[in-house]
Motif scaffolding. Structure first.
Motif, PDB file in Angstrom:
ATOM      1  N   SER A   1       0.845  -1.193   0.000  1.00  0.00           N
ATOM      2  CA  SER A   1       0.000   0.000   0.000  1.00  0.00           C
ATOM      3  C   SER A   1       0.882   1.245   0.000  1.00  0.00           C
ATOM      4  CB  SER A   1      -0.893   0.006   1.239  1.00  0.00           C
ATOM      5  OG  SER A   1      -1.690  -1.161   1.262  1.00  0.00           O
ATOM      6  N   MET A   2       0.482   2.265  -0.762  1.00  0.00           N
ATOM      7  CA  MET A   2       1.327   3.455  -0.911  1.00  0.00           C
ATOM      8  C   MET A   2       0.626   4.755  -0.496  1.00  0.00           C
ATOM      9  SD  MET A   2       3.176   2.574  -4.522  1.00  0.00           S
ATOM     10  CE  MET A   2       4.360   3.911  -4.357  1.00  0.00           C
ATOM     11  N   PHE A   3      -0.675   4.665  -0.227  1.00  0.00           N
ATOM     12  CA  PHE A   3      -1.435   5.885   0.070  1.00  0.00           C
ATOM     13  C   PHE A   3      -2.173   5.681   1.382  1.00  0.00           C
ATOM     14  CE2 PHE A   3      -5.185   8.697  -0.489  1.00  0.00           C
ATOM     15  CZ  PHE A   3      -4.514   9.893  -0.689  1.00  0.00           C
ATOM     16  N   THR A   4      -1.963   6.586   2.342  1.00  0.00           N
ATOM     17  CA  THR A   4      -2.541   6.426   3.678  1.00  0.00           C
ATOM     18  C   THR A   4      -3.339   7.662   4.082  1.00  0.00           C
ATOM     19  OG1 THR A   4      -0.677   5.019   4.327  1.00  0.00           O
ATOM     20  CG2 THR A   4      -2.010   5.951   6.103  1.00  0.00           C
ATOM     21  N   MET A   5      -4.494   7.415   4.696  1.00  0.00           N
ATOM     22  CA  MET A   5      -5.313   8.518   5.219  1.00  0.00           C
ATOM     23  C   MET A   5      -5.884   8.124   6.583  1.00  0.00           C
ATOM     24  SD  MET A   5      -7.443  10.002   1.943  1.00  0.00           S
ATOM     25  CE  MET A   5      -7.766  11.569   2.741  1.00  0.00           C
ATOM     26  N   ALA A   6      -6.156   9.146   7.378  1.00  0.00           N
ATOM     27  CA  ALA A   6      -6.818   8.918   8.671  1.00  0.00           C
ATOM     28  C   ALA A   6      -8.332   8.951   8.471  1.00  0.00           C
ATOM     29  CB  ALA A   6      -6.396   9.988   9.670  1.00  0.00           C
ATOM     30  N   ILE A   7      -9.031   8.139   9.271  1.00  0.00           N
ATOM     31  CA  ILE A   7     -10.499   8.080   9.169  1.00  0.00           C
ATOM     32  C   ILE A   7     -11.089   8.384  10.546  1.00  0.00           C
ATOM     33  CG2 ILE A   7     -12.468   6.547   8.760  1.00  0.00           C
ATOM     34  CD1 ILE A   7     -10.815   5.008   6.832  1.00  0.00           C
ATOM     35  N   LYS A   8     -12.113   9.213  10.549  1.00  0.00           N
ATOM     36  CA  LYS A   8     -12.801   9.446  11.819  1.00  0.00           C
ATOM     37  C   LYS A   8     -14.299   9.607  11.561  1.00  0.00           C
ATOM     38  CE  LYS A   8     -12.252  14.485  11.905  1.00  0.00           C
ATOM     39  NZ  LYS A   8     -11.830  15.636  12.712  1.00  0.00           N
ATOM     40  N   ALA A   9     -15.077   9.285  12.558  1.00  0.00           N
ATOM     41  CA  ALA A   9     -16.532   9.402  12.459  1.00  0.00           C
ATOM     42  C   ALA A   9     -16.969  10.812  12.842  1.00  0.00           C
ATOM     43  CB  ALA A   9     -17.199   8.379  13.369  1.00  0.00           C
ATOM     44  N   ASP A  10     -17.968  11.331  12.132  1.00  0.00           N
ATOM     45  CA  ASP A  10     -18.536  12.637  12.497  1.00  0.00           C
ATOM     46  C   ASP A  10     -19.207  12.573  13.871  1.00  0.00           C
ATOM     47  OD1 ASP A  10     -17.726  14.015  10.288  1.00  0.00           O
ATOM     48  OD2 ASP A  10     -19.548  13.614   9.131  1.00  0.00           O
ATOM     49  N   LYS A  11     -19.808  11.399  14.131  1.00  0.00           N
ATOM     50  CA  LYS A  11     -20.490  11.213  15.415  1.00  0.00           C
ATOM     51  C   LYS A  11     -19.881  10.012  16.133  1.00  0.00           C
ATOM     52  CE  LYS A  11     -24.840  12.814  13.380  1.00  0.00           C
ATOM     53  NZ  LYS A  11     -26.207  12.402  12.971  1.00  0.00           N
TER      54      LYS A  11
END
Length: 444
Positions: free
Chosen positions: A398-408
């Motif tokens: 994998s070469m592309f990383t992002m953070a994920i978060k919930a709105d709620k």
């Protein structure tokens, strides 16, 4: 669907650069053999292979899809793969399930980045390859220039077994260099004629190249060729098959998905020249003692799950390549990775989004199984009394990383479940907690 033994099966991955026409080629083949009643098109959303909402929206292949059809008493399993580098994991998985690959090249663009990448993946697996030059009806289409480029890039084993009749708007058929006749599409009918006089020199030159290439990899043919003896159609075909199976000769065919030209010839060539899974031997390890063992098609049942789709209504859908023995409906099999027994209720053969139940499948076939509880991509299914574990495919990093978060805060569990389902489907995705920032991150 009719029952097919291992010698009656052909499995091919359609690979190549994006927009070279892989899906259109599969759609034309399905139509020619009567599996569909029209040629579906990705651009207008009627393709039966690019049917996921995201694929319809973007007018491109994202997930590899299985397209099975019957032709002249044989079953051909096409796996249509994406042509964009973002989804290269799908290409590698598809190639592990096939005995050969068709590398699709545009007659106007020639070799592109993903053409080269797909060729290298197939080469790593020592897979036989054929090349289909598509879009012969397009402006600036140049068959001979593309062949020259292919031979310079991939070697002298690349050789045409047919040449086009006409080019660009006047493209109307192909001349077969083995049977020495022409096949022309007139008023939606494929008609066979003798080679016209004006094409004699062109055909002679191309056939001379074919003879030289076959002779180079076959000593008996070389001797006859050097002594000027007549070489029969049967001898050429036999030498060609030998070269293809050993991945030393790579036949070039051509056609137009837009005009529907070249697809009967393509399917006939697949049946006649591309390898059957019958002779395939598969290497694995015995999970009890880690010793290397070999399985041939006539041995006890074993298979490899090369793709998983998670359906919101029916759960896991597993794509299984049967490597040895037979598999029947309403049977039990052993997962040598999870060490669990799985119940097989129904086997399916697929034509894109359409599935057809089948009672039995033999070694070499590709089938779909639903609702397996403990099986994921890369797992081996087998008889518990004869366990074997096959090496899973190695996917690119994998070469592309992002953070994920919930709105709620309340949605965090839902996101976690959705991400787990995504990783089930795509092994190139990885999800982990960043210890420094505390973020949930996804890489792909």
């Amino acid at each position: 669907m009719t029952e097919f033994n291992s010698t009656q099966l052909r499995n091919l991955a359609l690979v190549g650069h994006g927009k070279s026409g892989k899906t259109s080629i599969a759609e034309n083949c399905l139509f020619k053999c009567g599996a569909t009643n029209r040629v579906g098109k990705t651009d207008d959303g009627t393709s039966i292979l690019d049917y996921e909402p995201e694929e319809v929206k973007r007018k491109m292949t994202i997930d590899s899809s299985l397209a099975s059809c019957e032709w002249q008493g044989y079953k051909i399993n096409f796996i249509d793969t994406p042509g964009y580098p973002d989804f290269t994991g799908e290409v590698k998985s598809a190639l592990t399930a096939c005995e050969s690959a068709i590398v699709v090249v545009s007659a106007t663009s020639g070799i592109e980045v993903e053409t080269d990448r797909a060729w290298k993946y197939a080469e790593e697996l020592s897979l036989p390859r054929a090349i289909f030059i598509n879009k012969m009806d397009r402006e600036h289409a140049d068959f001979y220039k593309v062949v020259e480029e292919l031979r310079a890039h991939f070697g002298k084993g690349v050789v045409p077994i047919q040449i086009p009749i006409g080019s660009e708007a006047s493209f109307q058929g192909v001349a077969d260099l083995i049977t020495m006749n022409t096949k022309v599409l007139i008023k939606n009918k494929d008609l066979i004629y003798e080679i016209p006089e004006y094409m004699k020199d062109e055909v002679d030159n191309a056939r001379h190249m074919l003879m030289e290439t076959c002779a180079e990899f076959n000593d008996e043919l070389l001797e006859k060729y050097l002594e000027g003896e007549e070489i029969t159609e049967t001898e050429v075909a036999a030498a060609l098959i030998e070269g293809i199976v050993n991945a030393r000769i790579f036949p070039v065919l051509c056609g137009s998905a837009t005009k529907g030209i070249g697809f009967r010839q393509l399917m006939n060539s697949i049946i006649e020249y591309m390898p059957t899974p019958y002779f395939r031997a598969s290497m694995g390890i015995n999970p009890k003692n880690n010793e290397l063992i070999e399985r041939r098609t006539e041995d006890g049942f074993s298979g490899y799950v090369f793709k998983t789709v998670v359906d919101q209504f029916i759960g896991r859908v597993s794509y299984l390549k049967i490597l040895s023995g037979t598999l029947t409906e309403n049977s039990s099999v052993y997962n040598s990775v999870s060490e669990k027994t799985e119940r097989i209720s129904t086997l399916y053969s697929a034509c894109g989004k359409n599935q057809h139940a089948q009672k039995i499948a033999h070694a070499g076939d590709i089938v779909i199984i639903t609702k397996l509880q403990s099986t994921k991509t890369g797992d081996t299914l087998c008889n518990e009394e004869e366990p074997i574990k096959y090496e899973p495919v190695t996917h690119p990093d994998s070469m592309f990383t992002m953070a994920i978060k919930a709105d709620k805060k309340a949605d965090e569990d839902k996101i976690g479940n959705a991400l787990t389902r995504l990783v089930d489907e795509d092994p190139t995705l990885t999800i982990y907690k960043n210890t420094e920032t505390g973020d949930l991150t996804i890489s792909g």
